[in-house]
Design an enzyme around this catalytic site. Structure first.
Site, PDB file in Angstrom:
ATOM      1  N   ASP A  82       0.848  -1.190   0.000  1.00  9.79           N
ATOM      2  CA  ASP A  82       0.000   0.000   0.000  1.00  9.79           C
ATOM      3  C   ASP A  82       0.890   1.248   0.000  1.00  9.79           C
ATOM      4  OD1 ASP A  82      -2.258   1.570   0.068  1.00  9.79           O
ATOM      5  OD2 ASP A  82      -3.134   0.573   1.810  1.00  9.79           O
ATOM      6  N   GLU A 104      -8.152  -0.018   4.347  1.00 10.10           N
ATOM      7  CA  GLU A 104      -6.703  -0.297   4.324  1.00 10.10           C
ATOM      8  C   GLU A 104      -6.233  -0.895   5.650  1.00 10.10           C
ATOM      9  OE1 GLU A 104      -5.205   3.056   1.112  1.00 10.10           O
ATOM     10  OE2 GLU A 104      -5.408   3.655   3.188  1.00 10.10           O
TER      11      GLU A 104
HETATM   12  C1  5RP Z   1      -5.265   6.090   0.523  1.00 11.07           C
HETATM   13  C2  5RP Z   1      -3.898   6.049   1.062  1.00 11.07           C
HETATM   14  C3  5RP Z   1      -2.789   6.157   0.105  1.00 11.07           C
HETATM   15  O1  5RP Z   1      -2.074   4.960   0.104  1.00 11.07           O
HETATM   16  C4  5RP Z   1      -1.916   7.312   0.499  1.00 11.07           C
HETATM   17  O2  5RP Z   1      -2.724   8.468   0.510  1.00 11.07           O
HETATM   18  C5  5RP Z   1      -0.754   7.510  -0.461  1.00 11.07           C
HETATM   19  O3  5RP Z   1      -1.253   7.808  -1.725  1.00 11.07           O
HETATM   20  P1  5RP Z   1      -0.333   8.220  -2.938  1.00 11.07           P
HETATM   21  O4  5RP Z   1       0.513   7.021  -3.248  1.00 11.07           O
HETATM   22  O5  5RP Z   1      -1.300   8.568  -4.033  1.00 11.07           O
HETATM   23  O6  5RP Z   1       0.489   9.413  -2.510  1.00 11.07           O
HETATM   24  O7  5RP Z   1      -3.671   5.929   2.243  1.00 11.07           O
HETATM   25  O8  5RP Z   1      -6.222   6.151   1.530  1.00 11.07           O
END
Ligand code: 5RP
Length: 227
Positions: A82, A104
């Site tokens: 993630d 998540e």
């Molecule tokens: C979504 C999240 C994302 O993983 C986090 O915001 C990072 O996103 P990005 O890779 O677009 O910067 O927690 O809820």
């Protein structure tokens, strides 16, 4: 920046092996991980089952032909990849910039190997410059927002198209502008104990590895083993 996100996402896909149940993260960096897993399923015959962390990722995975299961059908997830919004040196982090923090965290919790993929701008000394997202039930949320205001957390409802954003789980998000969180663990405990809060975006000490893509190359940071 997009190139670094892609490098981090594609690097993480190397950890995916045949037979695994794999948590598929949400956001613009996790996107590249999911794309690469989809490519490997299609071109290499990789055999995995995915568990998604948002309706967006479900759609992406379905379009890529990745077999999926609901989190309710499994007990353990082998690997989840993630993104994150901020990560400190103690492997605490803020997530939820994409409003998917509840799903998540539900997917991260039964995961054996939990990996974040970030570009180097996400690595910080102290968390808090990124607002801490807090997922709250709709009922009583205005009152709860005033409680946060009085506590000095500088809250604001996450908005979309002029309306309060409603998450996949039908809740609101209140973002807390903490500026500098010296003790994210203690702050998470306060939020955990707040009625009306469903979940928050502080993911403290949960991650096992952080794959950081920077101009000088890719680093894999390993968190200390948990007891
Ligand atoms: C979504 C999240 C994302 O993983 C986090 O915001 C990072 O996103 P990005 O890779 O677009 O910067 O927690 O809820």
């Amino acid at each position: 920046m997009e190139a670094l996100k892609k490098i981090a996402g594609v690097t993480a896909a190397q950890y995916v092996k045949d037979g695994m149940t794999v948590g598929l993260g949400t956001g613009s960096t996790a996107y590249y991980f999911v794309e690469e897993v989809g490519r490997r399923v299609k071109e290499e015959g990789l055999q995995i089952v995915g568990v998604t962390t948002s309706s967006r990722t479900t759609k992406q995975a379905q379009e890529l032909g990745i077999p999926l299961k609901s989190v309710d059908e499994i007990d353990v997830i082998d690997l989840t990849v993630d993104g994150a919004d901020e990560v400190d040196k103690d492997f605490n982090g803020i997530k939820g910039g994409g409003a998917a923090l509840l799903m998540e965290k539900i997917v991260a919790t039964p995961t054996k190997d939990y990996i974040w993929v970030v570009d180097e701008s996400k690595m910080v000394e102290n968390l808090g410059a990124f607002k801490v997202p807090v997922e709250v039930v709709q009922y009583g949320s205005e009152r709860l927002c005033r409680v946060f205001e009085k506590a000095g957390y500088c809250p604001s409802f996450r908005m979309k198209d002029g309306q309060k954003l409603v998450t996949d789980m039908q809740n609101y998000i209140i973002d807390l502008d903490m500026k500098c969180l010296k003790n994210p663990v203690a702050f998470a405990e306060i939020l955990d104990a707040t009625v009306g809060v469903v979940e928050h975006g502080l993911f403290n000490g949960m991650v096992n590895k952080v794959i950081v893509a920077g101009k000088e190359g890719v680093q894999v940071l390993e968190a200390p083993a948990k007891n």
